[in-house]
Design an enzyme around this catalytic site. Structure first.
Site, PDB file in Angstrom:
ATOM      1  N   ARG A  72      46.049 -22.766  19.628  1.00  0.00           N
ATOM      2  CA  ARG A  72      44.943 -21.825  18.784  1.00  0.00           C
ATOM      3  C   ARG A  72      44.310 -22.927  17.920  1.00  0.00           C
ATOM      4  NH1 ARG A  72      47.468 -16.125  18.230  1.00  0.00           N
ATOM      5  NH2 ARG A  72      49.261 -16.938  19.659  1.00  0.00           N
ATOM      6  N   GLU A 109      57.945 -15.068  15.490  1.00  0.00           N
ATOM      7  CA  GLU A 109      58.088 -13.736  15.484  1.00  0.00           C
ATOM      8  C   GLU A 109      58.730 -13.067  16.819  1.00  0.00           C
ATOM      9  OE1 GLU A 109      55.144 -10.217  13.946  1.00  0.00           O
ATOM     10  OE2 GLU A 109      54.247 -11.886  14.864  1.00  0.00           O
TER      11      GLU A 109
HETATM   12  O1  PRP Z   1      53.809 -17.741  11.718  1.00  0.00           O
HETATM   13  P1  PRP Z   1      54.524 -17.745  12.742  1.00  0.00           P
HETATM   14  O2  PRP Z   1      55.514 -16.842  13.202  1.00  0.00           O
HETATM   15  O3  PRP Z   1      55.135 -19.145  13.078  1.00  0.00           O
HETATM   16  O4  PRP Z   1      53.370 -17.720  14.130  1.00  0.00           O
HETATM   17  C1  PRP Z   1      52.326 -18.162  14.293  1.00  0.00           C
HETATM   18  C2  PRP Z   1      51.877 -18.879  15.296  1.00  0.00           C
HETATM   19  O5  PRP Z   1      52.144 -18.081  16.598  1.00  0.00           O
HETATM   20  C3  PRP Z   1      50.961 -18.102  17.237  1.00  0.00           C
HETATM   21  O6  PRP Z   1      50.959 -19.323  18.277  1.00  0.00           O
HETATM   22  P2  PRP Z   1      52.015 -19.230  19.459  1.00  0.00           P
HETATM   23  O7  PRP Z   1      53.390 -19.728  19.315  1.00  0.00           O
HETATM   24  O8  PRP Z   1      52.121 -17.868  20.176  1.00  0.00           O
HETATM   25  O9  PRP Z   1      51.312 -20.284  20.320  1.00  0.00           O
HETATM   26  P3  PRP Z   1      50.074 -20.163  21.066  1.00  0.00           P
HETATM   27  O10 PRP Z   1      48.902 -20.684  20.209  1.00  0.00           O
HETATM   28  O11 PRP Z   1      50.181 -21.336  22.273  1.00  0.00           O
HETATM   29  O12 PRP Z   1      49.641 -18.928  21.742  1.00  0.00           O
HETATM   30  C4  PRP Z   1      49.848 -18.464  16.404  1.00  0.00           C
HETATM   31  O13 PRP Z   1      48.870 -19.129  17.083  1.00  0.00           O
HETATM   32  C5  PRP Z   1      50.702 -19.179  15.235  1.00  0.00           C
HETATM   33  O14 PRP Z   1      50.602 -20.871  15.798  1.00  0.00           O
HETATM   34  N1  ADE Z   2      50.921 -10.750  15.696  1.00  0.00           N
HETATM   35  C1  ADE Z   2      50.470 -11.951  15.986  1.00  0.00           C
HETATM   36  N2  ADE Z   2      49.267 -12.099  16.727  1.00  0.00           N
HETATM   37  C2  ADE Z   2      48.749 -13.372  17.276  1.00  0.00           C
HETATM   38  N3  ADE Z   2      49.730 -14.331  17.389  1.00  0.00           N
HETATM   39  C3  ADE Z   2      50.607 -14.178  16.742  1.00  0.00           C
HETATM   40  N4  ADE Z   2      51.695 -15.286  16.939  1.00  0.00           N
HETATM   41  C4  ADE Z   2      52.728 -14.473  16.070  1.00  0.00           C
HETATM   42  N5  ADE Z   2      52.431 -13.267  15.699  1.00  0.00           N
HETATM   43  C5  ADE Z   2      51.350 -12.935  16.152  1.00  0.00           C
END
Ligand code: PRP
Ligand code: ADE
Length: 189
Positions: A72, A109
């Protein structure tokens, strides 16, 4: 630093941006309140305002690198890079980048992961910002900061178009990386 404390107090764009994010309970697993930014992307005004706020803030700060965190952070980061006239550096999940990489492992998370950056993408002394959509535990952001800052001694400015409201205080503690200079900027409190 929050946008509201930095000249944007009362700016109607913030509320509109906030309202354009859909919250989906229990995705991808029970107990997670998933902040879905795809609905923000469907709203041209919310998307443009989000990018404009960051471009206005960072345009004249001699930033030469915008590092976007997969996936993202790519969406917002590439738009901001174009707006401020900086190069875009993707921080990618493992085994996606074809060249030699630096890497940082971290916990999420809902699992564990790793970020990689191409060797040579950033030069020592460059000023960079790291962009992602939100912070939850702070693990991803911390890995992004370390990839840029520790390896290359760059100044790192951090901004999130969004943030995870419920765990925010916890996140700030976890993303602090010793011996580095960086600043936070977020849109939504
Ligand atoms: O603060 P944190 O616990 O590290 O979580 C935040 C991260 O989680 C999500 O990405 P995700 O790893 O789900 O990947 P995506 O963007 O490919 O969906 C979000 O876009 C952040 O990069
Ligand atoms: N609660 C949340 N919503 C969207 N993206 C996430 N990545 C980690 N935690 C998330």
């Amino acid at each position: 630093m929050f946008a509201e404390e930095n000249g944007l107090k009362g700016d109607p764009r913030l509320q509109h941006i906030s309202q354009s994010i859909r919250v989906i309970p229990h995705f991808p697993k029970n107990g997670i309140m998933f902040q879905d930014i795809t609905t923000l992307l469907l709203d041209h005004k919310a998307f443009k305002d989000t990018v404009d706020i960051f471009v206005d803030r960072y345009r004249d700060m001699h930033i030469s690198v915008v590092a976007g965190i997969e996936a993202r952070g790519f969406v917002f980061g590439s738009a901001v890079a174009l707006g401020i006239g900086a190069k875009f550096v993707p921080l990618r999940k493992p085994r996606k980048l074809p060249g030699e990489v630096f890497f940082e492992k971290y916990s999420l998370e809902y699992g564990t992961d790793c970020l990689e950056m191409h060797v040579g993408a950033v030069q020592p002394g460059e000023r960079a910002i790291v962009i992602d959509d939100l912070v939850a535990t702070g693990g991803t952001l911390s890995a992004g900061i370390k990839l840029l800052g520790v390896e290359f001694s760059v100044f790192v400015y951090i901004l999130f178009p969004l943030r995870h409201f419920l765990t925010y205080n916890c996140s700030l503690n976890l993303v602090l990386v010793p011996n580095m200079l960086y600043a936070f900027f977020t849109l939504i409190m």
